[in-house]
Design a protein around this motif. Sequence first.
Motif, PDB file in Angstrom:
ATOM      1  N   THR A 245      20.898  37.638 -61.883  1.00 40.31           N
ATOM      2  CA  THR A 245      21.325  36.234 -62.057  1.00 40.31           C
ATOM      3  C   THR A 245      20.268  35.280 -61.537  1.00 40.31           C
ATOM      4  O   THR A 245      19.930  34.262 -62.179  1.00 40.31           O
ATOM      5  CB  THR A 245      22.654  35.999 -61.318  1.00 40.31           C
ATOM      6  OG1 THR A 245      23.644  36.886 -61.847  1.00 40.31           O
ATOM      7  CG2 THR A 245      23.125  34.559 -61.494  1.00 40.31           C
ATOM      8  N   GLU A 247      17.093  35.892 -61.206  1.00 43.41           N
ATOM      9  CA  GLU A 247      15.929  35.977 -62.091  1.00 43.41           C
ATOM     10  C   GLU A 247      16.170  35.181 -63.368  1.00 43.41           C
ATOM     11  O   GLU A 247      15.279  34.481 -63.871  1.00 43.41           O
ATOM     12  CB  GLU A 247      15.652  37.447 -62.421  1.00 43.41           C
ATOM     13  CG  GLU A 247      14.389  37.658 -63.251  1.00 43.41           C
ATOM     14  CD  GLU A 247      14.129  39.121 -63.524  1.00 43.41           C
ATOM     15  OE1 GLU A 247      13.237  39.423 -64.329  1.00 43.41           O
ATOM     16  OE2 GLU A 247      14.834  39.983 -62.924  1.00 43.41           O
ATOM     17  N   ASN A 248      17.388  35.256 -63.873  1.00 43.20           N
ATOM     18  CA  ASN A 248      17.737  34.520 -65.090  1.00 43.20           C
ATOM     19  C   ASN A 248      17.675  33.010 -64.857  1.00 43.20           C
ATOM     20  O   ASN A 248      17.166  32.244 -65.698  1.00 43.20           O
ATOM     21  CB  ASN A 248      19.132  34.934 -65.538  1.00 43.20           C
ATOM     22  CG  ASN A 248      19.503  34.332 -66.890  1.00 43.20           C
ATOM     23  OD1 ASN A 248      18.669  34.243 -67.787  1.00 43.20           O
ATOM     24  ND2 ASN A 248      20.755  33.914 -67.025  1.00 43.20           N
ATOM     25  N   ASN A 249      18.182  32.553 -63.714  1.00 42.75           N
ATOM     26  CA  ASN A 249      18.142  31.128 -63.385  1.00 42.75           C
ATOM     27  C   ASN A 249      16.707  30.635 -63.260  1.00 42.75           C
ATOM     28  O   ASN A 249      16.364  29.516 -63.683  1.00 42.75           O
ATOM     29  CB  ASN A 249      18.908  30.856 -62.092  1.00 42.75           C
ATOM     30  CG  ASN A 249      20.409  31.047 -62.272  1.00 42.75           C
ATOM     31  OD1 ASN A 249      20.926  30.921 -63.401  1.00 42.75           O
ATOM     32  ND2 ASN A 249      21.120  31.329 -61.190  1.00 42.75           N
ATOM     33  N   GLN A 250      15.864  31.481 -62.673  1.00 42.33           N
ATOM     34  CA  GLN A 250      14.455  31.103 -62.508  1.00 42.33           C
ATOM     35  C   GLN A 250      13.776  30.949 -63.863  1.00 42.33           C
ATOM     36  O   GLN A 250      13.001  30.008 -64.092  1.00 42.33           O
ATOM     37  CB  GLN A 250      13.739  32.155 -61.662  1.00 42.33           C
ATOM     38  CG  GLN A 250      12.311  31.781 -61.315  1.00 42.33           C
ATOM     39  CD  GLN A 250      11.650  32.821 -60.429  1.00 42.33           C
ATOM     40  OE1 GLN A 250      12.246  33.853 -60.139  1.00 42.33           O
ATOM     41  NE2 GLN A 250      10.436  32.535 -60.000  1.00 42.33           N
ATOM     42  N   LEU A 251      14.068  31.841 -64.782  1.00 50.96           N
ATOM     43  CA  LEU A 251      13.489  31.747 -66.120  1.00 50.96           C
ATOM     44  C   LEU A 251      13.987  30.503 -66.856  1.00 50.96           C
ATOM     45  O   LEU A 251      13.231  29.833 -67.575  1.00 50.96           O
ATOM     46  CB  LEU A 251      13.844  33.006 -66.926  1.00 50.96           C
ATOM     47  CG  LEU A 251      13.125  34.300 -66.507  1.00 50.96           C
ATOM     48  CD1 LEU A 251      13.706  35.491 -67.245  1.00 50.96           C
ATOM     49  CD2 LEU A 251      11.626  34.168 -66.795  1.00 50.96           C
ATOM     50  N   ARG A 252      15.246  30.164 -66.674  1.00 52.30           N
ATOM     51  CA  ARG A 252      15.811  28.985 -67.330  1.00 52.30           C
ATOM     52  C   ARG A 252      15.116  27.711 -66.833  1.00 52.30           C
ATOM     53  O   ARG A 252      14.851  26.777 -67.606  1.00 52.30           O
ATOM     54  CB  ARG A 252      17.316  28.914 -67.072  1.00 52.30           C
ATOM     55  CG  ARG A 252      18.108  30.003 -67.819  1.00 52.30           C
ATOM     56  CD  ARG A 252      19.544  30.061 -67.304  1.00 52.30           C
ATOM     57  NE  ARG A 252      20.258  28.856 -67.669  1.00 52.30           N
ATOM     58  CZ  ARG A 252      20.945  28.687 -68.801  1.00 52.30           C
ATOM     59  NH1 ARG A 252      20.983  29.663 -69.697  1.00 52.30           N
ATOM     60  NH2 ARG A 252      21.564  27.560 -69.055  1.00 52.30           N
ATOM     61  N   GLN A 253      14.840  27.683 -65.508  1.00 47.42           N
ATOM     62  CA  GLN A 253      14.164  26.508 -64.950  1.00 47.42           C
ATOM     63  C   GLN A 253      12.751  26.382 -65.509  1.00 47.42           C
ATOM     64  O   GLN A 253      12.273  25.282 -65.801  1.00 47.42           O
ATOM     65  CB  GLN A 253      14.124  26.606 -63.428  1.00 47.42           C
ATOM     66  CG  GLN A 253      15.489  26.426 -62.769  1.00 47.42           C
ATOM     67  CD  GLN A 253      15.431  26.629 -61.269  1.00 47.42           C
ATOM     68  OE1 GLN A 253      14.345  26.886 -60.721  1.00 47.42           O
ATOM     69  NE2 GLN A 253      16.571  26.491 -60.607  1.00 47.42           N
ATOM     70  N   GLN A 254      12.078  27.538 -65.630  1.00 50.03           N
ATOM     71  CA  GLN A 254      10.710  27.509 -66.147  1.00 50.03           C
ATOM     72  C   GLN A 254      10.672  27.035 -67.598  1.00 50.03           C
ATOM     73  O   GLN A 254       9.735  26.368 -68.031  1.00 50.03           O
ATOM     74  CB  GLN A 254      10.082  28.900 -66.034  1.00 50.03           C
ATOM     75  CG  GLN A 254       9.799  29.334 -64.601  1.00 50.03           C
ATOM     76  CD  GLN A 254       9.269  30.744 -64.530  1.00 50.03           C
ATOM     77  OE1 GLN A 254       9.199  31.428 -65.552  1.00 50.03           O
ATOM     78  NE2 GLN A 254       8.888  31.171 -63.322  1.00 50.03           N
ATOM     79  N   LEU A 255      11.689  27.378 -68.342  1.00 47.01           N
ATOM     80  CA  LEU A 255      11.746  26.998 -69.752  1.00 47.01           C
ATOM     81  C   LEU A 255      12.358  25.606 -69.941  1.00 47.01           C
ATOM     82  O   LEU A 255      12.394  25.095 -71.062  1.00 47.01           O
ATOM     83  CB  LEU A 255      12.552  28.031 -70.541  1.00 47.01           C
ATOM     84  CG  LEU A 255      11.935  29.436 -70.609  1.00 47.01           C
ATOM     85  CD1 LEU A 255      12.909  30.410 -71.264  1.00 47.01           C
ATOM     86  CD2 LEU A 255      10.625  29.390 -71.400  1.00 47.01           C
ATOM     87  N   GLY A 256      12.868  25.026 -68.859  1.00 52.64           N
ATOM     88  CA  GLY A 256      13.461  23.698 -68.937  1.00 52.64           C
ATOM     89  C   GLY A 256      14.772  23.676 -69.669  1.00 52.64           C
ATOM     90  O   GLY A 256      15.107  22.682 -70.318  1.00 52.64           O
ATOM     91  N   ILE A 257      15.449  24.763 -69.581  1.00 52.25           N
ATOM     92  CA  ILE A 257      16.738  24.831 -70.278  1.00 52.25           C
ATOM     93  C   ILE A 257      17.825  24.264 -69.367  1.00 52.25           C
ATOM     94  O   ILE A 257      17.914  24.624 -68.207  1.00 52.25           O
ATOM     95  CB  ILE A 257      17.060  26.284 -70.670  1.00 52.25           C
ATOM     96  CG1 ILE A 257      15.983  26.808 -71.628  1.00 52.25           C
ATOM     97  CG2 ILE A 257      18.429  26.379 -71.317  1.00 52.25           C
ATOM     98  CD1 ILE A 257      16.137  28.246 -71.991  1.00 52.25           C
TER      99      ILE A 257
END
Length: 257
Positions: A245, A247-257
């Motif tokens: 979870t 890791e998923n949140n971190q990726l979402r922030q990087q993608l600006g989602i």
Amino acid sequence: MNITINEELRSFIDPLTHNEYAALERSLLAEGCRDALVLWGEVLIDGHNRYDICSKHNIEFRTVQNTNFASLDDVMLWVIDNHLARRSVSDYQRGVLALRKKDIVAARVAQRAAEPDAPAEPDAAKVPESPPWNTREDVAKAARVSSNTISQIERIQKAATPELVEAVRAGTISINAAANVASLPEAVQKAAVAGGKKELQQMARQVREQKAGSRPPKEKEPEADVEGELRAQVAALREKVDALTAENNQLRQQLGI
């Protein structure tokens, strides 16, 4: 003619049953002794039962000499091998014979090792020696019985009274049962034999039960903590979920989602 009976050689022969002896006696009385008795010098080495019956009824018999033996041990090995090859010989007697052969062969090997090496004759043919029997498995194979049976026969030979040995030879008691009864005091063994087959079987069963009861109980393996293991697995899964979870949140922030 002087014929000598060697009691050890005679002991190698399983005694005939009453019916077998009677049948042989009738045959000799009706037809005479057709097969020659085999001698080594004056020692009778084959035909003991026929010799007994012929002597009893004054029946004529022939003898032949076997001159292939250099010693009484050679004679014994010949007699043993002859009897081991016969199907009519009992398992107990085959075991006894094979063990006796082992003793003779072992004694020969020890004697040969203690003697100084004699110079070999140039033209003398080398006769291959049979290998010594070093294991119980070798003896069992020759006797056509199991190694466990040979072990039981050894126990009988060491501890059984003559009465118990005779009961085994006569088939009144099995080798396995006799080995158990042989562990008892001599007076108890004699009383059991005197009591007959049922008494012997009962005594053997009691010995087996006592042995089984004296064995230490197997230690119980500690019961697995199933509930604790499940909790640990759940906790591990939760940690993985939390990590995924995050890791998923971190990726979402990087993608600006």
